[in-house]
Design an enzyme around this catalytic site. Sequence first.
Site, PDB file in Angstrom:
ATOM      1  CE1 TYR A   1      54.068  -5.080  11.028  1.00 15.13           C
ATOM      2  CE2 TYR A   1      53.923  -7.301   9.543  1.00 15.13           C
ATOM      3  CZ  TYR A   1      53.542  -6.146  10.623  1.00 15.13           C
ATOM      4  OH  TYR A   1      51.954  -7.250  10.242  1.00 15.13           O
TER       5      TYR A   1
ATOM      6  CG  HIS B   1      47.159   1.389  12.951  1.00 14.42           C
ATOM      7  ND1 HIS B   1      46.838   0.465  11.094  1.00 14.42           N
ATOM      8  CD2 HIS B   1      47.876   0.653  13.593  1.00 14.42           C
ATOM      9  CE1 HIS B   1      48.144  -0.095  11.128  1.00 14.42           C
ATOM     10  NE2 HIS B   1      48.575   0.389  12.462  1.00 14.42           N
TER      11      HIS B   1
ATOM     12  CG  HIS C   1      50.981  -2.236   9.517  1.00 19.83           C
ATOM     13  ND1 HIS C   1      50.357  -3.410  10.185  1.00 19.83           N
ATOM     14  CD2 HIS C   1      51.537  -1.464  10.323  1.00 19.83           C
ATOM     15  CE1 HIS C   1      50.097  -3.062  11.417  1.00 19.83           C
ATOM     16  NE2 HIS C   1      50.546  -2.032  11.833  1.00 19.83           N
TER      17      HIS C   1
ATOM     18  CG  HIS D   1      52.001   2.812  14.588  1.00 16.75           C
ATOM     19  ND1 HIS D   1      52.788   2.139  13.822  1.00 16.75           N
ATOM     20  CD2 HIS D   1      51.391   1.472  14.916  1.00 16.75           C
ATOM     21  CE1 HIS D   1      52.470   1.289  12.750  1.00 16.75           C
ATOM     22  NE2 HIS D   1      51.252   0.075  13.354  1.00 16.75           N
ATOM     23  CD  GLU D   2      48.857   0.914  18.062  1.00 20.52           C
ATOM     24  OE1 GLU D   2      47.846   0.122  16.382  1.00 20.52           O
ATOM     25  OE2 GLU D   2      49.346   0.340  17.357  1.00 20.52           O
TER      26      GLU D   2
END
Length: 265
Positions: A217, A162, A168, A158-159
């Site tokens: 999310y 980014h 998101h 996930h990071e």
Amino acid sequence: MMFQYVKLLLYSIFLSCKVYAIPLEDSGDALNLFGLEGLSENYAIGATFIEGDIAVPLKAGRAVYIRSPKWPNGIVPFDIHASYTNDQKSVIRGAMSEIMKSTNNCIRFVERNSSTSVWLRIIPSRGCWSYMGRAKSSGPQDLSLQPTGCVYHQVALHELMHALGFIHEQTRPDRNQYVRIQTENIQSGNEHNFNIFPSTSVSTLNRPYDYGSIMHYRSDAFSSNGLPTIKVITDTDKDWESKMGRGMNLSDQDVEKLKAYYSCS
């Protein structure tokens, strides 16, 4: 000189190196998104957060202009802090490997060397967070994976996404056709984390809404009472409610978006 607003690649991507203005509504530390034990609130020196785990540089305390271009040629130089254990380093490298294999090495993470001008510095700071895209013009760009609580394959993925330029999933402009935000269940002061970007500022890359994205999310993100803050509203996709934000790997659409954004063949 007038600032030009950059188009955000929706599926969570900034489309260019132009400038995009983001109102800073988080102040200082930010709550974590991942629902894992042992996590501290996210903290970064000289930065604040939007959407919980996206670090942006401080700028006059009100708004910030950030540049989030792609990593040139899909090559991401990196180093991993020496204090991580070998097992933790293996988890981080495993997430990198999934991205590389999924894109047929169109995107590559490579060890930085003495001539590297900008690199991703993975550090054992407080919380799980990253800057957006290649946000620095020189020196290290930090990505935090707190040793207790963040060093899991899915969190590292996930990071890293980014850091590659993705925001998101539920910020896309057509979000309300697929999910309903249950504002009555959101912790007071965190409502802004559920904002969406207008269609004039973002692109969905003509990809369908992806409940299974590694960038979505959880259904209970920022919940004040344990009840869902995000509800699926399309009957055919009801089963996704318990799965959103809980995937272990990139979804097929995540891979397609990566390839499209970095012009992979």
